[in-house]
Scaffold this active site. Structure first.
Site, mmCIF file in Angstrom:
data_model
loop_
_atom_site.group_PDB
_atom_site.id
_atom_site.type_symbol
_atom_site.label_atom_id
_atom_site.label_comp_id
_atom_site.label_asym_id
_atom_site.label_seq_id
_atom_site.Cartn_x
_atom_site.Cartn_y
_atom_site.Cartn_z
ATOM 1 C CD GLU A 12 -1.133 -2.587 2.411
ATOM 2 O OE1 GLU A 12 -1.934 -2.804 2.766
ATOM 3 O OE2 GLU A 12 0.305 -2.266 2.259
ATOM 4 C CB CYS A 56 -0.965 -0.116 5.318
ATOM 5 S SG CYS A 56 0.682 -1.279 5.015
#
Length: 349
Positions: free
Chosen positions: A53, A92
C-alpha cells in the site's frame, strides 16, 4: 470498464513478484484506481521494508500532479487486509485513512491475530467503504505458506524427489545416479530461491555431497537443513562450507559455528518430523522443501506432515533399486519438463 476481479487479479500478479524476498511476511499487491484507470500500484518487495500500500500510494504522489485530489476519488485494491498495528513499518490503514481514499476492495483477511479483521474495522470506522469476498480463494492460495505458518504453527512443507519410470528412487548401494534431466534440475534451483529452506537426511549428504544452493537460477540460496542424529558427517562435505546458513538437527549438542547452527532434539524416535517443523516455525522459517532421501521423505509422508509434493519421473527403467515413496490419491497437475514428467500432489487432509 475493468471489474473488481481484474484489479484484484493485478494485485495478485504484482504480489507474486515478491516471492522469495518477503518471508516470513506475506506477499501483497496493491492497485489504486481512479475513474477506471490505474494511477498507482505496488507490491511488498523486501521483508522489513515498505508494504504494498505504501509503494502504491507513493507512486501516485510521485507521478500525479493532482495526486491528493485523485486519491480522494479513488478505490484502493489490496490482495490482503491492510495491517493495523505497528511492526517493522507503521500501519497501512493509517496511511489509507490519512490520504482520504474513500473505497477499499480487499481480497482476503490477514489471519495474524493482531490484524485479523481489525484493519477492515479500522477502515470502516473511518468512513471508508470496504468490499470483501472477491477472488478470496485465489488470494489465500497466493499466501498459503503464510497462512500455514500462522494457522498451523509450522512451515509450508513441499516434498520433492525424482524416480525412474519403474518407480525406483536410488540404487541399492545408495550411490549417486542422476534420474532427472538438466531441465528439471534447473527448475529445482528456481524453486529453492522461492522457499526459505531445504532439508535432507544424512544418507543423502553422504551419497551426493550436495551444495543445496541455487547456483543454476538467479536469487537467494535457501537455508540448508540436515538431519544427522549422531553427528557422523565428515566436516569436509559441502554442507559445512559456511557458504550459506545451515542447521544440523542432532541428538548431541546445541551450538553455533559461524553460519552452522547445531540444534539438539530430545526425541529422534518419536514425532521427529513434528519436532523439526515446530523448531523451524519458532525460527520464522515459513516454507521448506524436503528433498530426501527416501527414508526422510517417508517420515513426513507417514506423519501426514506435508502440503505439496513435486515428483519428477524420468524415462529410464532400472529394474531394481530403492523404491520411491508412494503418495495417496492422484496428482492434481501433470506437466512435461524436458524428457521428464512432473506430477504435483496436494495434501488435502
Amino acid at each position: 470498464m475493468y471489474s473488481h476481479h481484474n484489479y484484484l487479479q493485478r494485485c495478485i500478479d504484482l504480489a507474486r513478484l515478491g516471492a522469495g524476498s518477503v518471508s516470513p511476511n506475506p506477499m501483497v499487491g496493491c492497485v489504486i484506481v481512479c475513474d477506471d484507470k490505474i494511477i498507482g500500484e505496488g507490491y511488498h518487495r523486501v521483508y522489513g521494508q515498505a508494504h504494498a500500500e505504501v509503494n502504491a500510494i507513493n507512486q501516485v504522489l510521485e507521478n500525479q500532479e493532482n495526486a491528493k485530489e485523485l486519491l480522494k476519488r479513488s478505490t484502493i485494491y489490496v490482495s490482503l487486509e491492510p495491517c493495523s498495528h505497528f511492526g517493522k513499518t507503521p500501519p497501512c490503514t493509517d496511511l489509507i485513512i490519512s490520504n482520504e481514499i474513500p473505497r477499499a476492495v480487499i481480497g482476503c483477511r490477514d489471519p495474524f491475530d493482531q490484524i485479523n479483521g481489525k484493519g477492515i474495522e479500522k477502515l470502516k470506522n473511518a468512513g471508508i467503504d470496504v468490499l470483501e469476498g472477491i477472488l478470496t480463494e485465489q488470494c489465500i492460495d497466493l499466501n498459503r505458506r503464510f497462512f500455514t505458518r500462522i494457522q498451523k504453527q509450522r512451515p509450508y512443507i513441499i516434498l520433492k524427489w525424482a524416480q525412474t519410470a519403474d518407480g525406483f528412487f536410488a540404487p541399492i548401494d545408495r550411490s549417486q545416479k542422476w534420474i532427472s534431466s538438466q531441465n528439471s534440475r534447473q527448475l529445482v534451483h528456481r524453486w529453492r530461491t522461492e522457499e526459505d529452506a531445504v532439508l535432507v537426511g544424512k544418507n543423502t549428504v553422504i551419497a551426493d555431497n550436495p551444495r543445496l544452493n541455487s547456483r543454476e537460477w538467479p536469487g537467494k540460496d535457501p537455508i540448508r537443513i540436515v538431519i544427522d542424529r549422531r553427528l557422523e558427517l565428515p566436516e569436509d562435505l559441502n554442507v559445512f562450507d559456511q557458504s550459506q546458513d545451515t542447521i544440523i538437527f542432532n541428538e548431541q549438542k546445541t551450538d553455533l559455528v559461524d553460519r552452522i547452527k547445531y540444534l539438539e532434539l530430545e526425541d529422534f524416535d518419536n514425532l521427529l518430523p513434528q519436532l523439526i517443523a515446530y523448531q523451524l516455525y519458532l525460527m520464522d522459517i515459513q516454507s521448506l522443501i524436503v528433498e530426501g532421501g527416501a527414508e526422510t521423505l517417508n517420515l513426513f509422508i507417514k506423519a501426514g506432515l506435508w502440503d505439496e509434493a513435486r515428483v519428477f519421473t524420468g524415462p529410464q527403467n532400472w529394474n531394481s533399486g530403492i523404491s520411491a515413496p508412494i503418495l495417496p490419491n492422484k496428482p492434481i497437475e501433470t506437466q512435461t519438463v524436458g524428457p521428464d514428467v512432473l506430477n504435483i500432489w496436494e495434501n488435502k487432509q
